[in-house]
Motif scaffolding. Sequence first.
Motif, mmCIF file in Angstrom:
data_model
loop_
_atom_site.group_PDB
_atom_site.id
_atom_site.type_symbol
_atom_site.label_atom_id
_atom_site.label_comp_id
_atom_site.label_asym_id
_atom_site.label_seq_id
_atom_site.Cartn_x
_atom_site.Cartn_y
_atom_site.Cartn_z
ATOM 1 N N ALA A 129 -7.522 5.704 5.219
ATOM 2 C CA ALA A 129 -6.485 4.067 5.551
ATOM 3 C C ALA A 129 -7.109 3.188 4.331
ATOM 4 N N PRO A 130 -8.069 3.237 3.700
ATOM 5 C CA PRO A 130 -8.076 2.839 2.282
ATOM 6 C C PRO A 130 -7.318 2.988 0.950
ATOM 7 N N LEU A 131 -7.230 4.502 1.333
ATOM 8 C CA LEU A 131 -6.418 5.433 -0.120
ATOM 9 C C LEU A 131 -5.095 5.774 -0.563
ATOM 10 N N VAL A 132 -5.081 4.927 0.998
ATOM 11 C CA VAL A 132 -3.746 4.758 1.181
ATOM 12 C C VAL A 132 -2.583 3.792 0.447
ATOM 13 N N PRO A 133 -2.809 2.190 0.266
ATOM 14 C CA PRO A 133 -2.206 1.473 -0.608
ATOM 15 C C PRO A 133 -1.803 1.009 -1.811
ATOM 16 N N ALA A 134 -3.032 1.746 -2.234
ATOM 17 C CA ALA A 134 -2.865 2.423 -3.888
ATOM 18 C C ALA A 134 -1.601 3.011 -4.529
ATOM 19 N N GLY A 135 -1.095 3.571 -3.502
ATOM 20 C CA GLY A 135 -0.264 3.979 -3.154
ATOM 21 C C GLY A 135 1.709 3.992 -3.235
ATOM 22 N N LEU A 136 1.398 3.231 -1.839
ATOM 23 C CA LEU A 136 2.427 2.137 -1.511
ATOM 24 C C LEU A 136 2.432 0.853 -2.249
ATOM 25 N N GLY A 137 1.830 0.630 -3.473
ATOM 26 C CA GLY A 137 1.599 -0.266 -4.146
ATOM 27 C C GLY A 137 3.016 -0.184 -5.373
ATOM 28 N N PHE A 138 2.022 1.323 -6.208
ATOM 29 C CA PHE A 138 2.538 1.877 -7.010
ATOM 30 C C PHE A 138 3.684 2.116 -6.501
ATOM 31 N N GLY A 139 4.402 2.405 -5.414
ATOM 32 C CA GLY A 139 6.352 3.926 -4.780
ATOM 33 C C GLY A 139 6.945 2.020 -5.221
ATOM 34 N N ARG A 140 6.463 1.090 -4.225
ATOM 35 C CA ARG A 140 7.179 -0.071 -4.637
ATOM 36 C C ARG A 140 7.532 -0.686 -5.876
ATOM 37 N N ILE A 141 6.515 -0.742 -6.788
ATOM 38 C CA ILE A 141 6.718 -0.629 -8.220
ATOM 39 C C ILE A 141 7.734 0.491 -9.282
ATOM 40 N N GLY A 142 7.800 1.619 -8.230
ATOM 41 C CA GLY A 142 8.863 2.867 -9.035
ATOM 42 C C GLY A 142 10.087 2.267 -8.469
#
Length: 293
Positions: A129-142
């Motif tokens: 779970a703590p590893l997921v938000p980084a991908g969410l954040g960068f994905g939204r920047i994309g």
Amino acid sequence: MPYLDQIDPIAVSLGPVKVHWYGLMYLLGFAVAWWLGARRARAGRLPGVTEAGFSDLMFYTMLGVVLGGRIGYMLFYGFADLLHDPLSLFRVWEGGMSFHGGLLGVLAAIGWWSRKHRLHFFDTVDFIAPLVPAGLGFGRIGNYIGGELWGKPTAGTFFDGWGVVFPRALPEPFASMSPAALRAQFETGALNAFARHPSQLYQAALEGLVLFCVLVWYSRKPRPRYAVSGWFALLYGCFRFLVEFVREPDAQLGYLAFGWLTMGQLLSTPLILLGLYWLWKSRSSPTLEPESR
């Protein structure tokens, strides 16, 4: 003062090969997750699991993100297109990924991997779970760089005079103008009425940065089973539900009910309820202690 979003979505062009920022953002998210997860695995946060076992876990979860995200998008947001043209499922270059579908794909991958390594399913979920938000954040920047999934217009609201003008969201004749001509129009103030909420950046901040900081801080020491997963589900669900109020609903779906309920809110509601349930359940659950190494 509104801002005109004219970022080139292509980061690198090597002849016929074009590398998009969106793809790089996905890779960056995976890299951060792998780095953080490897540190925690070496610290014994997944007892009995070697670095090779952790690598397998990350490979399967990444596969779950991609497959689940694409299948979920077509089922939740493009089901009519899928029925009309089943092959559209495989045209990933046309865009379309769903967080909720990706989440289901990740959970399926975790379930298979946990059974193979004889670990409790939620011990692995709490680890991931703590590893997921980084991908969410960068994905939204994309999403923001690509000028997609924009927010609602700010004109005539409390935010009037502020926002981002997304060229892909403009009506004719502006939509067909060259970048230079569009810039000239923007500088005259002719596009101010088309400014929108940069909802992608709101989501990057809340679902990415804030959620990442909270979960990394909270999970810095062992917590009862279900607790980390519960906070992830609850916070993500609440953040997504709130941002949907200023995000433009998907054109092919619109509002599902009450003149404001979107598909994103509908899919996030079960996460909020599950988060509350898991947090309640964690109060009487055991704590997985790190393995000494």
